[in-house]
Design an enzyme around this catalytic site. Structure first.
Site, PDB file in Angstrom:
ATOM      1  N   TYR A 155       0.848  -1.210   0.000  1.00  0.00           N
ATOM      2  CA  TYR A 155       0.000   0.000   0.000  1.00  0.00           C
ATOM      3  C   TYR A 155       0.878   1.253   0.000  1.00  0.00           C
ATOM      4  O   TYR A 155       0.496   2.302  -0.520  1.00  0.00           O
ATOM      5  CB  TYR A 155      -0.980  -0.032   1.181  1.00  0.00           C
ATOM      6  CG  TYR A 155      -2.208   0.823   0.949  1.00  0.00           C
ATOM      7  CD1 TYR A 155      -3.057   0.592  -0.136  1.00  0.00           C
ATOM      8  CD2 TYR A 155      -2.528   1.870   1.813  1.00  0.00           C
ATOM      9  CE1 TYR A 155      -4.184   1.373  -0.348  1.00  0.00           C
ATOM     10  CE2 TYR A 155      -3.653   2.648   1.611  1.00  0.00           C
ATOM     11  CZ  TYR A 155      -4.476   2.398   0.527  1.00  0.00           C
ATOM     12  OH  TYR A 155      -5.589   3.181   0.325  1.00  0.00           O
ATOM     13  N   LYS A 162      -3.234   8.429   2.811  1.00  0.00           N
ATOM     14  CA  LYS A 162      -4.495   8.250   3.549  1.00  0.00           C
ATOM     15  C   LYS A 162      -4.366   8.772   4.985  1.00  0.00           C
ATOM     16  O   LYS A 162      -5.347   9.257   5.553  1.00  0.00           O
ATOM     17  CB  LYS A 162      -4.925   6.784   3.551  1.00  0.00           C
ATOM     18  CG  LYS A 162      -5.339   6.234   2.183  1.00  0.00           C
ATOM     19  CD  LYS A 162      -6.476   7.018   1.541  1.00  0.00           C
ATOM     20  CE  LYS A 162      -7.092   6.266   0.357  1.00  0.00           C
ATOM     21  NZ  LYS A 162      -7.992   7.134  -0.441  1.00  0.00           N
TER      22      LYS A 162
HETATM   23  N1  LIG Z   1     -11.325  -0.360  -3.601  1.00  0.00           N
HETATM   24  C1  LIG Z   1     -10.894  -0.479  -2.362  1.00  0.00           C
HETATM   25  O1  LIG Z   1     -10.545  -1.568  -1.911  1.00  0.00           O
HETATM   26  C2  LIG Z   1     -10.818   0.745  -1.473  1.00  0.00           C
HETATM   27  C3  LIG Z   1     -10.778   0.574  -0.082  1.00  0.00           C
HETATM   28  C4  LIG Z   1     -10.729   1.698   0.741  1.00  0.00           C
HETATM   29  C5  LIG Z   1     -10.711   2.958   0.172  1.00  0.00           C
HETATM   30  N2  LIG Z   1     -10.752   3.110  -1.193  1.00  0.00           N
HETATM   31  C6  LIG Z   1     -10.744   4.469  -1.745  1.00  0.00           C
HETATM   32  O2  LIG Z   1     -11.963   4.702  -2.404  1.00  0.00           O
HETATM   33  C7  LIG Z   1     -11.764   5.765  -3.337  1.00  0.00           C
HETATM   34  C8  LIG Z   1     -12.358   5.374  -4.672  1.00  0.00           C
HETATM   35  O3  LIG Z   1     -11.625   4.323  -5.252  1.00  0.00           O
HETATM   36  P1  LIG Z   1     -12.293   3.063  -5.947  1.00  0.00           P
HETATM   37  O4  LIG Z   1     -11.751   1.865  -5.277  1.00  0.00           O
HETATM   38  O5  LIG Z   1     -13.759   3.253  -6.065  1.00  0.00           O
HETATM   39  O6  LIG Z   1     -11.611   3.056  -7.383  1.00  0.00           O
HETATM   40  P2  LIG Z   1     -11.949   3.843  -8.747  1.00  0.00           P
HETATM   41  O7  LIG Z   1     -10.766   3.616  -9.627  1.00  0.00           O
HETATM   42  O8  LIG Z   1     -13.276   3.445  -9.253  1.00  0.00           O
HETATM   43  O9  LIG Z   1     -12.021   5.368  -8.284  1.00  0.00           O
HETATM   44  C9  LIG Z   1     -10.878   6.195  -8.172  1.00  0.00           C
HETATM   45  C10 LIG Z   1     -11.246   7.492  -8.852  1.00  0.00           C
HETATM   46  O10 LIG Z   1     -10.200   8.469  -8.708  1.00  0.00           O
HETATM   47  C11 LIG Z   1     -10.237   9.258  -9.873  1.00  0.00           C
HETATM   48  N3  LIG Z   1      -9.037  10.075 -10.018  1.00  0.00           N
HETATM   49  C12 LIG Z   1      -7.733   9.687 -10.004  1.00  0.00           C
HETATM   50  N4  LIG Z   1      -6.936  10.760 -10.199  1.00  0.00           N
HETATM   51  C13 LIG Z   1      -7.748  11.844 -10.339  1.00  0.00           C
HETATM   52  C14 LIG Z   1      -7.542  13.231 -10.563  1.00  0.00           C
HETATM   53  N5  LIG Z   1      -6.321  13.749 -10.713  1.00  0.00           N
HETATM   54  N6  LIG Z   1      -8.630  14.041 -10.638  1.00  0.00           N
HETATM   55  C15 LIG Z   1      -9.879  13.557 -10.507  1.00  0.00           C
HETATM   56  N7  LIG Z   1     -10.143  12.259 -10.292  1.00  0.00           N
HETATM   57  C16 LIG Z   1      -9.091  11.414 -10.210  1.00  0.00           C
HETATM   58  C17 LIG Z   1     -10.398   8.233 -10.987  1.00  0.00           C
HETATM   59  O11 LIG Z   1     -10.850   8.849 -12.175  1.00  0.00           O
HETATM   60  C18 LIG Z   1     -11.456   7.315 -10.375  1.00  0.00           C
HETATM   61  O12 LIG Z   1     -12.749   7.744 -10.725  1.00  0.00           O
HETATM   62  C19 LIG Z   1     -10.268   6.035  -3.354  1.00  0.00           C
HETATM   63  O13 LIG Z   1      -9.983   7.125  -2.503  1.00  0.00           O
HETATM   64  C20 LIG Z   1      -9.704   4.751  -2.785  1.00  0.00           C
HETATM   65  O14 LIG Z   1      -8.427   4.946  -2.210  1.00  0.00           O
HETATM   66  C21 LIG Z   1     -10.816   2.024  -2.017  1.00  0.00           C
END
Ligand SMILES: NC(=O)c1ccc[n+]([C@@H]2O[C@H](COP(=O)([O-])OP(=O)(O)OC[C@H]3O[C@@H](n4cnc5c(N)ncnc54)[C@H](O)[C@@H]3O)[C@@H](O)[C@H]2O)c1
Length: 255
Positions: A155, A162
């Site tokens: 990570y 985070k």
């Molecule tokens: N998937 C998991 O296991 C998990 C767990 C905990 C937290 N998260 C967090 O949830 C959030 C969403 O992620 P996800 O898993 O739904 O994946 P995802 O890839 O669907 O979403 C990530 C989003 O970030 C956007 N992004 C990246 N760089 C960008 C920029 N410069 N400007 C605007 N948008 C930008 C992407 O376009 C995408 O829509 C993130 O913060 C991720 O760290 C995910």
């Protein structure tokens, strides 16, 4: 009358129908919210536009959160269309693939800067730009992960980002509480999304959730959506600055 009837907000971070932000969008839409969506660039627009239109959205705007001008444009469009805003969903994170593959001590200065800027600073920039429109208070949520508090293999710099994001939630909450603007984070368990595919040991992580988490599974996008609904609605009117775990209890387990 739904829980979110009459409420309007912007969701940053839908990439496709597996995005956590899309799970949140569906939960909010079912309760009557009006939602504007943003997409990173034309590549993402192709996926986001049809999804957004499928729930009746007509504000679908480009926004790279590393560009102040694009953030300003989003909120000036929202102001023209709606005049006011009740909520923001920040579901955006980015780290270079190499930073998530190589050992953490090899994290580059530039890689560190980019991860922190896109994944943590952007919450400050977006919240500041939304504030003038939150005339009757508001609720802002972001998405975080346990790698902020524990060292989780691979990570890496995203865990550092985070940690900064969660501290940002607390400082924004302290700053904006008197205006009636609440700021919280959901710490989600692992979910298979585009962003998650950058983490190389995801299958191992899912196996560990199955064997060790109190509920012996990980969470679904819809479960995160339901918890987001609580934080974005009046049900959580006394809650701010919190990091709320939606992870089938994994964070409480010692062994
Ligand atoms: N998937 C998991 O296991 C998990 C767990 C905990 C937290 N998260 C967090 O949830 C959030 C969403 O992620 P996800 O898993 O739904 O994946 P995802 O890839 O669907 O979403 C990530 C989003 O970030 C956007 N992004 C990246 N760089 C960008 C920029 N410069 N400007 C605007 N948008 C930008 C992407 O376009 C995408 O829509 C993130 O913060 C991720 O760290 C995910």
């Amino acid at each position: 009358m739904g829980l979110m009837s009459g409420k309007k907000g912007v969701i940053f971070g839908v990439a496709n129908d597996r995005s956590i932000a899309w799970g949140i969008a569906k939960a909010l839409h079912n309760e009557g919210a009006a939602i504007a969506f943003t997409y990173l660039n034309e590549v993402f627009e192709k996926r986001v536009r049809p999804l957004a239109e499928s729930i009746g959205a007509d504000l679908i705007l480009r926004c790279d959160v590393s560009k102040d001008s694009e953030i300003e444009d989003v909120f000036s469009e929202v102001e023209q269309k709606w005049g006011a805003l009740d909520f923001i969903v920040h579901s955006v994170a980015y780290a270079g693939r190499e930073e998530l593959k190589q050992p953490f001590h090899k994290t580059s200065r530039e890689g560190f800067k980019i991860a922190l800027e896109i994944s943590a600073y952007s919450l400050v920039a977006v919240t500041r730009a939304a504030l003038p429109l939150m005339k009757n208070g508001g609720s802002v949520i972001t998405l975080t992960y346990l790698g902020s508090q524990r060292a989780i293999p691979n990570y890496n710099v995203m865990g550092v980002a985070k940690a900064a994001l969660e501290a940002t939630v607390r400082y924004l909450a302290l700053d904006l509480g008197e205006r009636g603007v609440r700021v919280n984070a959901i710490s989600a368990g692992p979910i298979r999304t585009l962003a998650a595919s950058a983490i190389s040991n995801m299958s191992e992580i899912f196996g560990i959730m199955e064997s060790r988490s109190p509920m012996h599974r990980s969470v679904t996008q819809d479960e995160v959506g339901k918890s987001a609904l609580y934080l974005l609605s009046d049900l959580s009117s006394g809650v701010t600055g919190d990091v709320h775990f939606v992870d089938t209890g994994y964070n409480i387990v010692g062994l």
